[in-house]
Design a protein around this motif. Structure first.
Motif, PDB file in Angstrom:
ATOM      1  N   VAL A  64      33.598  23.163  -8.449  1.00 21.78           N
ATOM      2  CA  VAL A  64      32.646  22.537  -9.460  1.00 21.78           C
ATOM      3  C   VAL A  64      33.349  21.100 -10.290  1.00 21.78           C
ATOM      4  O   VAL A  64      32.728  19.995 -10.400  1.00 21.78           O
ATOM      5  CB  VAL A  64      32.261  23.478 -10.636  1.00 21.78           C
ATOM      6  N   ILE A  65      34.611  21.397 -10.551  1.00 21.53           N
ATOM      7  CA  ILE A  65      35.308  20.072 -11.052  1.00 21.53           C
ATOM      8  C   ILE A  65      35.357  18.899  -9.890  1.00 21.53           C
ATOM      9  O   ILE A  65      35.216  17.888 -10.562  1.00 21.53           O
ATOM     10  CB  ILE A  65      36.938  20.398 -11.406  1.00 21.53           C
ATOM     11  N   ALA A  66      35.747  19.300  -8.857  1.00 22.30           N
ATOM     12  CA  ALA A  66      35.729  18.233  -7.751  1.00 22.30           C
ATOM     13  C   ALA A  66      34.277  17.638  -7.536  1.00 22.30           C
ATOM     14  O   ALA A  66      34.070  16.457  -7.462  1.00 22.30           O
ATOM     15  CB  ALA A  66      36.037  18.901  -6.463  1.00 22.30           C
ATOM     16  N   HIS A  67      33.003  18.311  -7.630  1.00 23.03           N
ATOM     17  CA  HIS A  67      31.820  17.952  -7.565  1.00 23.03           C
ATOM     18  C   HIS A  67      31.453  16.902  -8.884  1.00 23.03           C
ATOM     19  O   HIS A  67      31.312  15.861  -8.563  1.00 23.03           O
ATOM     20  CB  HIS A  67      30.916  18.862  -7.534  1.00 23.03           C
ATOM     21  N   ASN A  68      31.891  17.299  -9.970  1.00 21.31           N
ATOM     22  CA  ASN A  68      31.680  16.514 -11.188  1.00 21.31           C
ATOM     23  C   ASN A  68      32.578  15.208 -10.890  1.00 21.31           C
ATOM     24  O   ASN A  68      31.878  14.052 -11.421  1.00 21.31           O
ATOM     25  CB  ASN A  68      32.200  17.273 -12.284  1.00 21.31           C
ATOM     26  N   HIS A  69      33.764  15.471 -10.598  1.00 12.59           N
ATOM     27  CA  HIS A  69      34.526  14.174 -10.598  1.00 12.59           C
ATOM     28  C   HIS A  69      34.218  13.083  -9.462  1.00 12.59           C
ATOM     29  O   HIS A  69      34.035  12.052  -9.477  1.00 12.59           O
ATOM     30  CB  HIS A  69      36.168  14.605 -10.147  1.00 12.59           C
ATOM     31  N   LEU A  70      33.558  13.852  -8.373  1.00 11.75           N
ATOM     32  CA  LEU A  70      32.787  12.942  -7.350  1.00 11.75           C
ATOM     33  C   LEU A  70      31.649  12.019  -7.953  1.00 11.75           C
ATOM     34  O   LEU A  70      31.454  10.878  -7.717  1.00 11.75           O
ATOM     35  CB  LEU A  70      32.555  13.481  -6.109  1.00 11.75           C
ATOM     36  N   VAL A  71      30.760  12.709  -8.659  1.00 18.53           N
ATOM     37  CA  VAL A  71      29.487  12.202  -9.215  1.00 18.53           C
ATOM     38  C   VAL A  71      30.068  11.137 -10.198  1.00 18.53           C
ATOM     39  O   VAL A  71      29.452  10.169 -10.092  1.00 18.53           O
ATOM     40  CB  VAL A  71      28.901  13.497 -10.120  1.00 18.53           C
ATOM     41  N   ASN A  72      31.028  11.297 -10.999  1.00 14.88           N
ATOM     42  CA  ASN A  72      31.756  10.084 -11.871  1.00 14.88           C
ATOM     43  C   ASN A  72      31.880   9.171 -10.897  1.00 14.88           C
ATOM     44  O   ASN A  72      31.888   8.032 -11.225  1.00 14.88           O
ATOM     45  CB  ASN A  72      32.748  10.729 -12.468  1.00 14.88           C
ATOM     46  N   HIS A  73      32.760   9.675  -9.828  1.00 20.66           N
ATOM     47  CA  HIS A  73      33.346   8.397  -9.209  1.00 20.66           C
ATOM     48  C   HIS A  73      32.224   7.476  -8.521  1.00 20.66           C
ATOM     49  O   HIS A  73      32.307   6.112  -8.596  1.00 20.66           O
ATOM     50  CB  HIS A  73      34.253   8.908  -7.851  1.00 20.66           C
ATOM     51  N   TYR A  74      31.045   8.091  -8.151  1.00 20.58           N
ATOM     52  CA  TYR A  74      29.995   7.200  -7.497  1.00 20.58           C
ATOM     53  C   TYR A  74      29.565   6.626  -8.548  1.00 20.58           C
ATOM     54  O   TYR A  74      28.954   5.386  -8.225  1.00 20.58           O
ATOM     55  CB  TYR A  74      29.001   8.465  -6.938  1.00 20.58           C
ATOM     56  N   LYS A  75      29.314   7.141  -9.594  1.00 23.00           N
ATOM     57  CA  LYS A  75      28.619   6.437 -10.961  1.00 23.00           C
ATOM     58  C   LYS A  75      29.414   5.032 -10.914  1.00 23.00           C
ATOM     59  O   LYS A  75      28.921   4.048 -11.141  1.00 23.00           O
ATOM     60  CB  LYS A  75      28.731   7.120 -12.125  1.00 23.00           C
ATOM     61  N   ILE A  76      30.958   5.095 -11.126  1.00 26.50           N
ATOM     62  CA  ILE A  76      31.456   3.988 -11.276  1.00 26.50           C
ATOM     63  C   ILE A  76      31.429   3.147 -10.068  1.00 26.50           C
ATOM     64  O   ILE A  76      31.424   1.819 -10.311  1.00 26.50           O
ATOM     65  CB  ILE A  76      33.092   4.462 -11.644  1.00 26.50           C
ATOM     66  N   SER A  77      31.949   3.421  -8.832  1.00 23.70           N
ATOM     67  CA  SER A  77      32.046   2.757  -7.813  1.00 23.70           C
ATOM     68  C   SER A  77      30.865   2.209  -7.349  1.00 23.70           C
ATOM     69  O   SER A  77      30.874   1.304  -6.511  1.00 23.70           O
ATOM     70  CB  SER A  77      32.890   3.330  -6.833  1.00 23.70           C
ATOM     71  N   ASN A  78      29.602   3.107  -7.637  1.00 22.29           N
ATOM     72  CA  ASN A  78      28.434   2.700  -7.014  1.00 22.29           C
ATOM     73  C   ASN A  78      28.249   2.348  -5.436  1.00 22.29           C
ATOM     74  O   ASN A  78      27.744   1.511  -4.951  1.00 22.29           O
ATOM     75  CB  ASN A  78      27.938   1.489  -7.889  1.00 22.29           C
ATOM     76  N   ARG A  79      28.742   3.251  -4.923  1.00 18.34           N
ATOM     77  CA  ARG A  79      29.175   3.107  -3.498  1.00 18.34           C
ATOM     78  C   ARG A  79      28.231   3.978  -2.338  1.00 18.34           C
ATOM     79  O   ARG A  79      28.005   5.282  -3.028  1.00 18.34           O
ATOM     80  CB  ARG A  79      30.623   3.407  -2.929  1.00 18.34           C
ATOM     81  N   ILE A  80      27.650   3.679  -1.529  1.00 19.46           N
ATOM     82  CA  ILE A  80      26.937   4.660  -0.409  1.00 19.46           C
ATOM     83  C   ILE A  80      27.783   4.775   0.625  1.00 19.46           C
ATOM     84  O   ILE A  80      28.451   4.071   1.236  1.00 19.46           O
ATOM     85  CB  ILE A  80      25.764   3.809   0.172  1.00 19.46           C
TER      86      ILE A  80
END
Lengths: 166, 260
Positions: A64-80
């Protein structure tokens, strides 16, 4: 060393590769980024380890921590993120040419599927989580995970069969 | 495709590189150490205590730079037991910690920690299949020595600080007694008489720990008891007048002293 620290280090040893793979398949197989994210997740988890309910599974908690961290990472990096860039991780031709071909084909097809399908297939087959664990990570009902997984597998099978016929 | 699930299960799975693994471990050990060092000097209102904690952190950091993650691992791990190759490193770090603990408060904190640590190591040693009689005995002796050092440091504190420290130490004494009971049970199962003897001594030592204000309290209580006994004896001998006289003469003595 206190018991808390000791048990955290033992969990770290148990799950370091799984969390690394979790990120690897979600950041376009960028090894260095996957390592950075894994490191951040374990540090984050250590800092909040006191709040971890010991009666529950550590695996679900860390995912769950990894999932949330990844979501934040996507938000910041905005990468596909592409899903079929795993070619360099596949076994070499000499070691398993046929497997390599099949796996590469499946990965390519998965990369064309929708994100919900991709994610459930990754959680099940890359992260080796069972339906209940997937449900905990995605915050869904176990029944709905089972349905979604079966649907995604059928979709994948159909695309593969269609491609083979052509 | 019939073998789809089989193919999916054989998707490549990689391992984290050893360099990253090491980096993460160092970060985690550093966090553990920070947590431990942060609690080194408990009396935070004491300004000297705070500056010393920075000094302690600086020295610890130097050791980490010299010995790498191994030093943090050795320092913070109760599984590093006497006989282990890392044990001397652990003791060396403790020696430095002891040297830089200048104020009585810092000394109390350090010695109490060493005492708990020696006992925890003894508990772990007692868990081993082989008898570790000599090492367990040494660790219990070290625990007693550290406790004595704690007591002597407490006696150097002023009354208020000593009271706080004693309150905290008494709680830790309960933990130590529990650990000794675990060692005792294991030694008893192994019929290790030497360890049993040492445990008994250590338990008595904890129960009989005396601090300055405790000593004064005890002295006052004894004086009071003596006076009461004397009064009782005089009453029994029937000479109530003598008791009254005695009381009167004591009052007069006090008044004379005041006048003087």
């Amino acid at each position: 060393m206190g018991k808390n620290e000791e048990s955290f280090l033992s969990y770290y040893n148990q799950f370091k590769d799984k969390i690394y793979n979790y990120f690897l398949y979600r950041v376009g197989f960028d090894k260095s980024l996957a390592e950075d994210l894994s490191s951040e997740v374990f540090i984050k988890a250590f800092k909040s380890f006191e709040s971890f309910d010991k009666s529950k599974k550590f695996q679900s908690w860390i995912y769950v921590i990894a999932h949330n961290h990844l979501v934040n990472h996507y938000k910041i990096s905005n990468r596909i993120v592409p899903f079929d860039a795993a070619e360099n991780l596949l076994p070499s031709q000499e070691n398993g040419g046929e497997i390599r071909y099949e796996v590469a084909r499946v990965l390519k097809i998965i990369s064309l599927m929708e994100e919900t399908d991709r994610e459930i297939l990754r959680l099940r087959f890359v992260d080796d989580l069972n339906n209940q664990e997937i449900a905990e990570v995605l915050d869904k009902e176990e029944g709905s995970v089972r349905t979604q997984l079966s649907r995604s597998l059928s979709k994948l099978r159909k695309i593969l069969d269609d491609k083979q016929e052509k | 495709m019939d073998n789809l699930e089989e193919i999916l299960s054989s998707l490549p799975k990689n391992k984290i590189s050893w360099q990253t693994d090491k980096k993460i471990k160092i970060k985690l050990y550093a966090l553990i150490l920070k947590k431990k060092i942060g609690g080194l000097f408990v009396y935070k209102n004491n300004a000297i205590g705070i500056s010393l904690s920075y000094k302690a952190a600086g020295i610890a950091l130097s050791i980490i730079l010299l010995f790498g993650a191994t030093s943090i691992y050795a320092y913070a791990n109760n599984d590093i037991l006497p006989g282990s190759q890392l044990y001397p490193l652990k003791k060396a770090i403790e020696k430095i910690e002891e040297k830089i603990a200048i104020t009585p408060a810092a000394k109390i904190s350090a010695y109490e920690k060493f005492s708990n640590r020696r006992l925890q190591e003894a508990v772990n040693l007692s868990e081993q299949k082989n008898k570790a009689t000599e090492n367990i005995k040494k660790n219990i002796e070290a625990e007693v020595e550290n406790n004595e050092a704690v007591t002597s440091s407490i006696n150097k504190l002023d009354e208020k600080k000593a009271e706080k420290a004693v309150y905290k130490i008494k709680k830790q004494d309960q933990d130590e007694l529990r650990s000794l009971e675990i060692i005792e049970a294991r030694a008893s199962a192994k019929n290790d008489q030497e360890v049993l003897e040492k445990v008994k001594e250590a338990k008595e030592n904890i129960k009989n720990r005396e601090y300055k204000q405790n000593k004064e309290e005890k002295k006052n209580k004894e004086n009071y008891k003596d006076a009461k006994d004397q009064e009782q004896q005089l009453m029994e001998s029937g000479s109530v007048d003598e008791v009254d006289k005695d009381k009167k003469s004591k009052k007069e003595d006090k008044e004379n002293k005041r006048k003087k």
